[in-house]
Motif scaffolding. Structure first.
Motif, short mmCIF file in Angstrom:
data_model
loop_
_atom_site.label_atom_id
_atom_site.label_comp_id
_atom_site.label_asym_id
_atom_site.label_seq_id
_atom_site.Cartn_x
_atom_site.Cartn_y
_atom_site.Cartn_z
N ASN A 1 1.77 -7.41 -3.61
CA ASN A 1 2.59 -8.76 -3.51
C ASN A 1 3.06 -9.30 -4.86
O ASN A 1 4.27 -9.79 -4.80
N LYS B 1 -3.22 -5.34 -1.85
CA LYS B 1 -2.00 -6.10 -1.23
C LYS B 1 -1.80 -6.97 -2.20
O LYS B 1 -0.45 -7.47 -2.31
N ILE C 1 2.24 -4.00 6.50
CA ILE C 1 1.37 -3.80 5.41
C ILE C 1 -0.16 -3.76 5.47
O ILE C 1 -0.69 -4.80 5.52
N ASN D 1 2.33 -8.69 7.34
CA ASN D 1 0.82 -8.12 7.61
C ASN D 1 0.69 -7.10 8.59
O ASN D 1 -0.24 -6.45 8.63
N LEU E 1 -3.13 -2.72 3.75
CA LEU E 1 -3.93 -2.50 2.62
C LEU E 1 -5.12 -3.33 2.40
O LEU E 1 -5.32 -4.24 3.13
N LYS F 1 -7.36 -5.76 0.48
CA LYS F 1 -7.07 -6.96 -0.15
C LYS F 1 -6.60 -7.06 -1.66
O LYS F 1 -5.65 -7.47 -2.04
#
Length: 218
Positions: free
Chosen positions: A142, A138, A131, A128, A133, A135
């Motif tokens: 992911n 992200k 990275i 967290n 970015l 939401k």
């Protein structure tokens, strides 16, 4: 300072992936890369000196315990790695003639494969903060990383005999006709797999921490 730490972490990760692909790099290059990791490791310790200063301060929850355990294991394994590197060196430190080469190889394999997994977990726990970015972006990242880990990480973990290496059942690289690109893909996949496991641990423990906080307020 934060940018310097991120650049250093990226460099360490790249160099370690190259070190794991020792079947496609020459022994001399492997030792040069090893020295590079040692230098980056020293820089890492200096930049994160506050970790040691604050280790006995403040309260400990499960998340902080996870951070401490992985960091301490990394430190111990890195020390073993440095010592074993001197023992098995064929070029840069050959004249030192430290200890048994066979023992050195055992320690080198154990430390090398353990460190690779621990670094992945370590970065996953810091995911967290690394990275930043939106939401939606992200989530996309992911999903991509998880798919990459499932497709290449699990397969690579089995094919590269990680279990056999850390249990010292296998001390020598297996013969493989894989291309250099496939070697890199396998090890990148394995690294991402452990990073996402670390990220999963982070989310799990963070969720439990939040739930515990909510219960106290009720």
């Amino acid at each position: 300072m934060k940018k310097v730490k991120i650049i250093k972490d990226i460099l360490m990760t790249i160099v370690f992936i190259l070190l794991m692909c020792n079947q496609v790099t020459e022994a001399f290059a492997h030792e040069i890369l090893g020295v590079s990791v040692f230098i980056l490791f020293i820089i890492h310790q200096i930049l994160n000196i506050n970790f040691y200063k604050n280790i006995f301060k403040g309260k400990y929850n499960k998340l902080r315990v996870a951070f401490i355990i992985i960091n301490i294991l990394l430190l111990v394994m890195m020390i073993i790695m440095i010592i074993s590197s001197l023992m098995v060196s064929q070029y840069l430190f050959r004249k030192l003639d430290i200890g048994s080469v066979s023992l050195g190889r055992m320690l080198h394999v154990l430390a090398g494969y353990s460190i690779y997994m621990l670094i992945g977990l370590h970065l996953g726990l810091h995911y967290n903060s690394l990275i930043k970015l939106k939401k939606e972006n992200k989530i996309i990242l992911n999903v991509f990383l998880i798919l990459f880990a499932v497709i290449f990480g699990i397969n690579g973990f089995i094919r590269k005999e990680f279990i056999q290496k850390i249990t010292l059942q296998s001390l020598y690289p297996l013969y493989s006709d894989d291309s250099a690109i496939m070697f890199f893909i396998d090890y990148i996949g394995i690294f991402i797999m452990f990073m996402m496991i670390g990220y999963g641990i982070l989310n799990l423990l963070s969720l439990k921490k939040k739930q515990k906080t909510i219960r106290k307020k009720e």
